[in-house]
Design a protein around this motif. Structure first.
Motif, short mmCIF file in Angstrom:
data_model
loop_
_atom_site.label_atom_id
_atom_site.label_comp_id
_atom_site.label_asym_id
_atom_site.label_seq_id
_atom_site.Cartn_x
_atom_site.Cartn_y
_atom_site.Cartn_z
N ASP A 8 31.24 23.87 7.95
CA ASP A 8 30.31 23.63 6.84
C ASP A 8 31.12 23.70 5.56
OD1 ASP A 8 28.20 23.99 4.77
OD2 ASP A 8 26.90 24.19 6.53
N ASP A 40 35.72 25.25 6.31
CA ASP A 40 34.94 24.52 5.31
C ASP A 40 35.48 23.10 5.13
OD1 ASP A 40 37.27 25.03 3.93
OD2 ASP A 40 36.35 26.22 2.36
N SER A 59 28.02 22.19 13.34
CA SER A 59 28.50 21.48 12.16
C SER A 59 27.36 21.17 11.20
CB SER A 59 29.18 20.17 12.59
OG SER A 59 29.53 19.40 11.46
N ASP A 60 27.69 21.23 9.92
CA ASP A 60 26.77 20.77 8.89
C ASP A 60 26.69 19.25 9.01
OD1 ASP A 60 25.15 20.63 6.64
OD2 ASP A 60 26.81 20.73 5.23
N MET A 63 28.67 16.69 4.52
CA MET A 63 29.89 17.28 3.98
C MET A 63 30.62 16.20 3.19
SD MET A 63 31.19 19.55 7.27
CE MET A 63 31.02 18.25 8.48
N GLY A 68 28.53 15.08 9.51
CA GLY A 68 28.57 15.81 10.77
C GLY A 68 28.67 14.91 11.99
N SER A 88 21.21 20.69 9.34
CA SER A 88 21.02 19.84 8.18
C SER A 88 19.88 20.35 7.32
CB SER A 88 20.72 18.40 8.60
OG SER A 88 20.52 17.59 7.46
N LYS A 111 18.12 23.36 8.22
CA LYS A 111 18.46 24.46 7.30
C LYS A 111 17.25 24.66 6.41
CE LYS A 111 23.43 23.73 6.56
NZ LYS A 111 24.37 23.33 5.53
#
Length: 182
Positions: A8, A40, A59-60, A63, A68, A88, A111
């Protein structure tokens, strides 16, 4: 022990994920040991994946370097058996479809995540991965056994062609071997 990769671009999210997953227990309350690496930068995470095997990656989705789905596609080529999960903060339908169809993710979580849901998802992922690996090993064993059976059948066919009747046994009503059918 399971190795887990977190990716992330926000360090605070990585810290929060690490805190959430630091104490992971199975259904029986047994503590599951996790070796957690966090990055990151997705490129650094991919470099790490070249030298270390991971059971799962979270994974985010959004980014700056790559999204992702792109990250997980690259990751999948390196470690196809790892469980792939995307987090996400956005409800991007096209992104979800790409994640499922292209990166073949295990789950797409929103998220902010619910801690119990994240833990449960990871436990499910580990169990699914374990079953997939066991199934592959069993399929390999079956293939090897089939090859052996095919070799034996070929040998029997060769013997039968050379000496007709040599591989056939005729049994009598009391379990005796009959040498002549008459």
């Amino acid at each position: 022990m399971y190795s887990l990769l977190l990716v992330d671009d926000e360090p605070n999210i990585l810290k929060s994920l690490r805190r959430t997953l630091n104490r992971l227990e199975d259904e029986q309350g047994q503590l599951i040991q996790l070796d957690i690496d966090s990055f990151d930068d997705p490129m650094e995470a991919l470099k790490a994946a070249e030298t270390k095997s991971y059971a799962a990656v979270i994974s985010d989705y959004r980014m700056p370097q790559m999204n992702g789905v792109e990250f997980l596609l690259f990751f999948k080529t390196k470690q196809p058996d790892a469980v792939r999960i995307i987090l996400s903060g956005f409800s991007d339908i096209e992104g979800m479809i790409a994640a499922i169809n292209e990166a073949q993710i295990f789950r797409f979580l929103a998220k902010p995540w619910h801690e119990d849901e994240l833990r449960y998802t990871l436990l499910q992922g580990f169990a699914t991965r374990r079953l997939l690996i066991e199934n592959r090993q069993l399929a390999d064993t079956v293939r090897k056994e089939r090859e052996l059976i095919n070799k034996h059948e070929a040998l029997l066919a060769k013997l039968e062609a050379e000496s007709p009747g040599i591989t056939k046994v005729h049994w009598g009503p009391n379990g005796e071997i009959l040498l002549d059918e008459d």
